[in-house]
Design a protein around this motif. Structure first.
Motif, PDB file in Angstrom:
ATOM      1  N   GLU A   1       0.848  -1.189   0.000  1.00  0.00           N
ATOM      2  CA  GLU A   1       0.000   0.000   0.000  1.00  0.00           C
ATOM      3  C   GLU A   1       0.882   1.237   0.000  1.00  0.00           C
ATOM      4  OE1 GLU A   1      -3.207   2.326   2.871  1.00  0.00           O
ATOM      5  OE2 GLU A   1      -3.123   0.133   2.945  1.00  0.00           O
TER       6      GLU A   1
ATOM      7  N   SER B   1       0.658   5.787  -1.179  1.00  0.00           N
ATOM      8  CA  SER B   1      -0.143   6.899  -1.705  1.00  0.00           C
ATOM      9  C   SER B   1       0.751   8.098  -1.957  1.00  0.00           C
ATOM     10  CB  SER B   1      -1.268   7.275  -0.731  1.00  0.00           C
ATOM     11  OG  SER B   1      -0.749   7.829   0.459  1.00  0.00           O
TER      12      SER B   1
ATOM     13  N   ASN C   1       0.512  12.424  -2.253  1.00  0.00           N
ATOM     14  CA  ASN C   1      -0.323  13.558  -1.870  1.00  0.00           C
ATOM     15  C   ASN C   1       0.422  14.844  -2.194  1.00  0.00           C
ATOM     16  OD1 ASN C   1      -2.337  11.930   0.127  1.00  0.00           O
ATOM     17  ND2 ASN C   1      -0.239  11.240   0.430  1.00  0.00           N
TER      18      ASN C   1
ATOM     19  N   THR D   1      -4.703  13.412  -4.217  1.00  0.00           N
ATOM     20  CA  THR D   1      -4.222  12.172  -3.617  1.00  0.00           C
ATOM     21  C   THR D   1      -4.522  11.000  -4.548  1.00  0.00           C
ATOM     22  OG1 THR D   1      -4.551  12.950  -1.342  1.00  0.00           O
ATOM     23  CG2 THR D   1      -4.461  10.576  -1.678  1.00  0.00           C
TER      24      THR D   1
ATOM     25  N   ARG E   1      -4.091   6.728  -4.284  1.00  0.00           N
ATOM     26  CA  ARG E   1      -3.764   5.650  -3.333  1.00  0.00           C
ATOM     27  C   ARG E   1      -3.804   4.317  -4.068  1.00  0.00           C
ATOM     28  NH1 ARG E   1      -6.406   7.297   0.365  1.00  0.00           N
ATOM     29  NH2 ARG E   1      -4.785   7.903   1.848  1.00  0.00           N
TER      30      ARG E   1
END
Length: 804
Positions: free
Chosen positions: A407, A409, A411, A422, A424
């Motif tokens: 995982e 992300s 931003n 963002t 993800r």
């Protein structure tokens, strides 16, 4: 009765010491060592350890000095009383010149390193303990053989022989870490591997696609973690380690603890590490353009550019991280072995530092108010079943199944903009490997197997108004729900033509499927899906020859490939100011053709010289180039009119170079080690335009002067990098002039640099050791090639280790 117990105790202890049986073990692996000569000072009393590393010390008196000696291990001295206090166990360290004799990376089974025609280097647990790296990226960099780029403190992107990122392969305990969204830009997944848990790291230089498949073009980095240690007695044994590390350059505080529970048939190993890194402080003497003069804060609902009171402090580079590892092993007999590993790593948010120092278009401020990665998470569950024993088709078989979860992300928010964008991503990865070893056909050894990998990518995009907290959906970075899978079979053969001449060859066929469905809600793609089915055949052939016992000559030819992944086919992202990369479903694999030759000369075990020359030709290279999206060369992305680019099979590349190594053993205490790597590379577009290859590192190397005895080891060493001038700087790097120095003509270039360093480790007792290092003693201010963050200034490092 109480006093009688004390009398009995004091009567039994001397008898136990006099009649004690001991076990001699390797200090790192924990395996028993046979044929250890155990004798007293005048050699009038001698015993030898058996196959299980056991021997009895009955013939020695309790205070007599006992010497343990073996050709491959460092000599050790102790008394019977001291050994009794250590639980009747003696741990021996390998000699420096005997390290790296056995490797596993080339066939996934143990092979003699001297039989391997391809260059492979090993970094063992002793070296890791001595160098005390902050992350596994630093572990590779400390080797002096791998160049590491850093866009931020929470990162580290290795470069090997002119290749990097998704053209290198990461493997942990036999499981491929590369996933469907490994990108061509710099990656930092290697920091998810905890250096405190690494037993050994093996780096293959050059293509490794025969065994590892797609992505293994420039090299393979295999990380083998510590295995649970079985007991050699009927009772449950308990042991462990506790470590602390402090570094002044970023006020690092790291705490680590691990412990092992062992019975004769099962064992458990548990490890936990917590890292806390503050903002990194750069060196004092160097280029003023590297200083962090200002940064952005949010004040009274608006972005404000404020002056940095300490320009050497790289504000917003801090982050923290946790790592957890749990492993179980069950060995009911000498034939079967069952291993289960559970791995977890998570970082805090950390800034993409190079994006936070980008100037705005006017050059009087900063473009971004925020640019940070969300927590980088990695989980792996790995189950291995190993069977040893003679069979008609194999002498060893190993089934490896694994599930991984990734995982991450991104931003970002522009200066004075209230909208934070963002994206993800989550990746689920399943893999199954079945590997066989066959040693039955005379001088021919066969290794063969099959592999299946499945990746599913979930991706979402959003936009948040930081004043109203209103969140709306935007375009995702990748096609949500896209999949990448591959099935492959391979065979590798090792044939010993003569005792001094060994052939190694192999072949592999891989089939790859990519399926991506594109959402046209935000962009009117001229296509709805990418449905790619492609195959790749790779092979290798080489030999290792010893014309003399002290001279080795190797020659190896190999091919590697990288199949397009989801990142290549379906990505939408801001590649650089004013440019956006869009999907391209019409891609084919890229192929590398490599040849290398090596020579190693040993002069009476006092001096070892090593050299390797290599040449790699890459065709159908997947590169980022200008493109048209639905007939347009520019589109609006995140509110900005941007030039359209896409990944394309639009280039070929030539990379060649030399790697040198020196080991000199001046005496029992003094030794010298040195490495030097020179690499050149040219990338040629289909239109015939030449430019420097982006991931070709500058000339780099090190020189170490080492002194050691049984308790103390010291290392005074020099690290150095050569210059890359403007004419040799890749075109994509020239556009990032804010991370480079300027030459006399106002053009960006990467200056040369050096650091003088010292580290030492002292064994205070059998259970307590300390490491003290002083890096960059002359406080140089420098930035490694292609890196966003400036390297540490003078850095005092304190490490404490306690074994129980």
């Amino acid at each position: 009765m109480h006093w009688k117990g004390f009398v009995l105790f004091f009567l039994l202890v001397p008898y136990t010491v006099l009649a004690q049986e001991i076990t001699i073990l390797d200090a790192v692996t924990g395996n028993p060592i046979s044929n250890i000569a155990v004798y007293n000072k005048d050699k009038s009393k001698t015993v030898v350890s058996d196959f299980d590393g056991k021997c009895k010390l009955d013939i020695f008196s309790k205070s007599e000095k006992i010497i343990f000696k073996h050709i491959s291990y460092q000599t050790y001295e102790a008394t019977k009383m001291r050994i009794a206090r250590q639980g009747n166990r003696v741990y021996l360290d390998l000699k420096l010149e005997e390290l790296q004799e056995v490797v596993m990376s080339v066939s996934k089974w143990e092979q003699q390193k001297k039989d391997i025609p391809q260059k492979i280097e090993s970094i063992d647990a002793r070296t890791i303990s001595f160098t005390t790296p902050q992350t596994s990226a630093d572990l590779l960099q400390n080797s002096g053989k791998v160049f590491v780029q850093k866009s931020q403190l929470g990162g580290g992107s290795p470069m090997i022989r002119g290749f990097a990122t998704n053209r290198l392969l990461l493997s942990v305990d036999g499981v491929r870490m590369n996933n469907a969204i490994f990108r061509g830009g710099n990656i930092q997944n290697v920091i998810s591997i905890d250096p405190f848990t690494i037993k050994n790291t093996e780096v293959i230089f050059g293509p490794g696609s025969v065994i590892y498949g797609s992505d293994a073009i420039g090299g393979v980095m295999n990380f083998f973690t510590i295995e649970p240690r079985l007991s050699f007695t009927d009772s449950l044994t308990f042991s462990g380690n506790a470590n602390y590390r402090f570094a002044s350059a970023n006020n690092e505080n790291t705490a680590h603890v691990d412990f092992n529970l062992g019975k004769q048939k099962w064992a458990s190993y548990t490890s936990f590490t917590y890292n806390d890194f503050d903002d990194l402080v750069m060196g004092e003497y160097g280029r003023d353009s590297y200083l962090r003069n200002n940064f952005v804060i949010r004040e009274n609902g608006t972005d404000v550019l404020v002056e940095n009171n300490d320009p050497r402090k790289q504000i917003t580079s801090e982050y923290d991280q946790i790592n957890f590892l749990q492993k179980f092993t069950y060995k009911p007999n000498t034939t079967w072995n069952y291993d289960l590993g559970l791995y977890y790593s998570e970082t805090s948010d950390f800034s993409r530092y190079d994006r936070l120092i980008r100037p705005n278009s006017d050059g009087d401020g900063l473009r971004s108010a925020e640019w940070f990665y969300g927590p980088q998470k990695w989980f792996m569950g790995n189950f291995q079943l190993t069977k040893k024993g003679k069979n008609k088709f194999y002498d060893g078989v190993r089934l490896t199944t694994a599930y991984q979860y990734f995982e991450e992300s991104r931003n970002d928010r522009n200066f004075q903009d209230v909208e934070r964008f963002t994206t993800r991503e989550k990746v689920d990865a399943l893999s199954i490997n079945l590997d066989f070893e066959n040693k039955k056909i005379g001088d021919l050894r066969l290794y063969y197997g099959a592999e299946y990998i499945f990746n599913k990518v979930n991706s979402e995009g959003s936009k948040e108004d930081i004043e109203t907290n209103e969140v709306t959906e935007t375009a995702s970075r990748y096609p949500d729900g896209s999949t990448w899978q591959t099935f492959a079979g391979y065979i590798n053969a090792e044939y010993r033509l003569k005792p001094n001449f060994t052939f190694l060859s192999g072949a592999r066929y891989s089939q790859v499927w990519v399926d991506a469905q594109f959402d046209t809600t935000f962009y009117p793609f001229p296509f709805e899906e990418a449905d790619l089915i492609t195959g790749a055949f790779t092979g290798s052939l080489g030999f290792s020859w010893f014309p003399k016992a002290n001279l080795q000559v190797t020659l190896n030819g190999s091919t590697g490939f990288r199949a397009p992944n989801i990142d290549d086919i379906g990505k939408i992202f801001d590649s650089e100011p004013g440019s956006v990369v869009v999907p391209n479903p019409d891609l084919e694999p890229e192929y590398a053709y490599n040849i290398e030759t090596g020579i190693r000369r040993n002069f009476n075990d006092k001096l070892v010289l090593k050299g390797t020359a290599f040449y790699t030709y890459l065709v159908d290279a997947l590169v980022r180039r200008d493109y048209q999206f639905d007939g347009e060369s520019e589109i609006v992305y995140n509110g900005e009119l941007s030039n359209v680019q896409a990944i394309q099979n639009a280039a070929k590349a030539y990379v060649y170079g030399f790697e040198f190594g020196l080991e000199a053993f001046l005496s029992d205490n003094w030794s010298i080690f040195s490495n030097l790597t020179l690499t050149e590379g040219i990338e040629e577009d289909d239109n015939g335009t030449d430019s420097a290859a982006r991931h070709v590192a500058p000339t780099f190397g090190d020189f170490h002067l080492v002194w050691q005895n049984q308790k103390l080891k010291t290392d005074l060493f020099l690290n150095f990098n050569g210059e890359i001038d403007f004419n040799d700087l890749a075109l994509s790097e020239r556009s990032k002039d804010f991370i480079y120095a300027m030459d006399d003509n106002g053009n960006p270039f990467s200056p040369s640099w050096y650091t003088l360093n010292f580290r030492s480790q002292y064994q205070l007792s059998n259970t307590l050791r300390t490491t003290i290092s002083l890096e960059n003693m002359t406080n140089q201010r420098y930035r490694t090639y292609s890196s966003g963050i400036v390297a540490p200034g003078t850095n005092f490092i304190l490490g404490l280790g306690y074994s129980f």
